[in-house]
Design a protein around this motif. Structure first.
Motif, PDB file in Angstrom:
ATOM      1  N   VAL A  29      46.051  24.353  -1.674  1.00  0.00           N
ATOM      2  CA  VAL A  29      45.855  23.687  -2.968  1.00  0.00           C
ATOM      3  C   VAL A  29      47.197  23.223  -3.530  1.00  0.00           C
ATOM      4  CG1 VAL A  29      45.070  23.985  -5.352  1.00  0.00           C
ATOM      5  CG2 VAL A  29      43.750  24.972  -3.468  1.00  0.00           C
ATOM      6  N   GLN A  30      48.199  24.073  -3.446  1.00  0.00           N
ATOM      7  CA  GLN A  30      49.507  23.727  -3.978  1.00  0.00           C
ATOM      8  C   GLN A  30      50.127  22.544  -3.241  1.00  0.00           C
ATOM      9  OE1 GLN A  30      51.449  27.581  -3.650  1.00  0.00           O
ATOM     10  NE2 GLN A  30      51.098  28.026  -5.810  1.00  0.00           N
ATOM     11  N   ALA A  31      49.828  22.421  -1.951  1.00  0.00           N
ATOM     12  CA  ALA A  31      50.425  21.351  -1.142  1.00  0.00           C
ATOM     13  C   ALA A  31      49.757  20.003  -1.368  1.00  0.00           C
ATOM     14  CB  ALA A  31      50.342  21.720   0.339  1.00  0.00           C
ATOM     15  N   ALA A  32      48.585  19.990  -1.962  1.00  0.00           N
ATOM     16  CA  ALA A  32      47.825  18.745  -2.145  1.00  0.00           C
ATOM     17  C   ALA A  32      48.163  18.092  -3.478  1.00  0.00           C
ATOM     18  CB  ALA A  32      46.332  19.029  -2.075  1.00  0.00           C
ATOM     19  N   ASP A  33      48.311  16.774  -3.458  1.00  0.00           N
ATOM     20  CA  ASP A  33      48.480  16.021  -4.706  1.00  0.00           C
ATOM     21  C   ASP A  33      47.126  15.642  -5.300  1.00  0.00           C
ATOM     22  OD1 ASP A  33      51.282  16.068  -4.611  1.00  0.00           O
ATOM     23  OD2 ASP A  33      51.338  14.317  -3.296  1.00  0.00           O
ATOM     24  N   SER A  34      46.113  15.542  -4.428  1.00  0.00           N
ATOM     25  CA  SER A  34      44.773  15.192  -4.895  1.00  0.00           C
ATOM     26  C   SER A  34      43.745  16.070  -4.193  1.00  0.00           C
ATOM     27  CB  SER A  34      44.474  13.717  -4.620  1.00  0.00           C
ATOM     28  OG  SER A  34      44.556  13.431  -3.240  1.00  0.00           O
ATOM     29  N   VAL A  35      42.715  16.451  -4.938  1.00  0.00           N
ATOM     30  CA  VAL A  35      41.685  17.349  -4.416  1.00  0.00           C
ATOM     31  C   VAL A  35      40.311  16.747  -4.712  1.00  0.00           C
ATOM     32  CG1 VAL A  35      40.723  19.673  -4.459  1.00  0.00           C
ATOM     33  CG2 VAL A  35      43.175  19.344  -4.873  1.00  0.00           C
ATOM     34  N   THR A  49      44.967  20.792   3.778  1.00  0.00           N
ATOM     35  CA  THR A  49      45.583  19.601   3.207  1.00  0.00           C
ATOM     36  C   THR A  49      45.963  18.611   4.302  1.00  0.00           C
ATOM     37  OG1 THR A  49      46.399  20.736   1.240  1.00  0.00           O
ATOM     38  CG2 THR A  49      47.565  18.739   1.900  1.00  0.00           C
ATOM     39  N   ARG A  50      45.337  17.451   4.241  1.00  0.00           N
ATOM     40  CA  ARG A  50      45.648  16.331   5.127  1.00  0.00           C
ATOM     41  C   ARG A  50      45.745  15.090   4.246  1.00  0.00           C
ATOM     42  NH1 ARG A  50      41.850  16.018  10.309  1.00  0.00           N
ATOM     43  NH2 ARG A  50      43.462  14.503  10.824  1.00  0.00           N
ATOM     44  N   ARG A  51      46.945  14.608   4.085  1.00  0.00           N
ATOM     45  CA  ARG A  51      47.207  13.565   3.092  1.00  0.00           C
ATOM     46  C   ARG A  51      46.441  12.279   3.376  1.00  0.00           C
ATOM     47  NH1 ARG A  51      50.349  15.150  -0.617  1.00  0.00           N
ATOM     48  NH2 ARG A  51      51.797  16.876  -0.297  1.00  0.00           N
ATOM     49  N   ASN A  52      45.941  11.706   2.289  1.00  0.00           N
ATOM     50  CA  ASN A  52      45.284  10.393   2.312  1.00  0.00           C
ATOM     51  C   ASN A  52      44.097  10.331   3.284  1.00  0.00           C
ATOM     52  OD1 ASN A  52      47.164   9.297   0.416  1.00  0.00           O
ATOM     53  ND2 ASN A  52      48.654   9.116   2.088  1.00  0.00           N
TER      54      ASN A  52
END
Length: 372
Positions: free
Chosen positions: A138-144, A219-222
């Motif tokens: 959760v901390q590593a994600a900018d969007s959830v 967390t996997r960005r975009n």
């Protein structure tokens, strides 16, 4: 509580499942002086009312697991139930161990996706670590993206946005109304208002496509996802809060004739399983028309144990009756919505009564242990 009875010869109550209903039943059996065994696949009770806070706040998870053995001693047995031999009155564990019962209380609860549920054979330490690892995601994600706008999804979105107000949080729900249908409409509207006030973006009336194929809780960005209405959005982290199902695996082969379509056990007004005079179902696995809540599981457990005691002394059995729904939703540690006996409560009352501590004090007190 009435006069304590000493456990008559041959009486041994087995409680399958150590959730809220299971520990309530075990404590009442202990208080009544009846011989019992509580069986669960974990070594610690999970206060999953606080699971979502443990998913976002570092160090919180250790407060949500309470070791069984310190409370119940030799009356606790760790193991996974494979089946129930109703003819021989034995609970059979994976590995072959058999536990005899004179009376059986099934309290197997519901299962669903992590982090809202943690129905895994695990030690206290590994369970806590699973939540600490999730916090890092959760901390590593900018969007959830939170999938599902029932009560769990609503609380999950609020917890993330409260703890991390700068993160983008989107809640997608296939229906228009949020939270549990058992809540009065004004409370459900209020839940929506709180989410919007906190800055949660709502995508209502949309269903996420191919949820089963998406990677959850990592967390996997975009990551691009699409809804059934053709809406496409990108997110770093996807959390599923849908698909609760009754945990029937341990009893399905033995009680198939007493099961409802969803796997719950059909019970009479005494919470006796249909077709049996010494088997009770309590909590989420009982086919009772009311919201599946820890509060109700505790009420069921009290009725079941009282009826075991009454049956031993020849007294009339107690009936369980559903009442007006009482339900509180923690919307982060600083807010909440809910109702008491069908009447809407002020948000500040819910925040004080539930949201700050998530009723952890109650479970630690019931387990007669000191909260860390």
């Amino acid at each position: 509580m009435g006069a304590q009875v000493s456990s008559p010869e041959g009486v041994h109550v087995v409680v399958v499942g150590g959730g809220f209903g299971g520990i309530a039943a075990a404590q009442k059996l202990k208080a009544e002086g009846l011989d019992f065994t509580l069986i669960d696949m974990r070594d610690a009770f999970h206060h999953n009312v606080a699971a979502l806070r443990a998913s976002v706040q570092p160090g919180f998870a250790q407060r949500t697991f309470i070791p069984y053995a310190e409370t119940f001693g030799d009356s606790f047995l760790q193991g996974r139930v494979d089946r129930v031999d109703t003819d021989g009155q034995m609970v059979v564990l994976q590995g072959g161990k058999e536990v005899r019962y004179s009376h059986l209380i099934l309290s197997t609860g519901t299962d669903g996706p992590f982090p809202g549920k943690f129905n895994t054979a695990a030690s206290f330490q590994s369970a806590v670590q699973a939540y600490e690892d999730f916090v890092q995601q959760v901390q590593a994600a900018d969007s959830v993206l939170v999938v599902g706008g029932g009560s769990t999804g609503v609380e999950m979105a609020a917890e993330i946005k409260t703890e991390y107000p700068d993160k983008k949080v989107v809640l997608i729900h296939s229906r228009i109304a949020l939270a549990d249908p058992g809540l009065v409409s004004s409370v459900r509207r209020q839940a929506k208002e709180v989410l919007l006030e906190k800055g949660v973006e709502l995508l209502l009336g949309h269903k996420l496509l191919n949820l089963a194929e998406l990677q959850l809780n990592v967390t996997r960005r975009n990551t691009a996802v699409t809804t059934d209405k053709g809406e496409t959005l990108t997110t770093d982290l996807i959390i599923s809060c849908t698909g609760l199902r009754v945990n029937s695996a341990g009893y399905a082969s033995s009680f198939s004739g007493s099961m409802a379509d969803d796997g719950a056990l059909r019970v009479d007004e005494h919470l006796l399983v249909e077709g049996f005079s010494n088997v009770f179902a309590v909590g989420d696995c009982a086919d009772v028309r009311e919201p599946k809540m820890a509060y109700h599981a505790g009420l069921h457990a009290a009725v079941a144990v009282t009826n075991i005691v009454n049956s031993l002394s020849g007294k009339e059995l107690t009936e369980y009756r559903t009442g007006n729904v009482t339900m509180l939703l923690a919307m982060g540690r600083d807010d909440g919505v809910g109702q008491f006996n069908g009447l809407r409560l002020p948000r500040c009352v819910v925040a004080l009564g539930k949201s700050r501590d998530l009723l952890l004090w109650k479970s630690w007190r019931e387990m007669q242990q000191k909260q860390p």
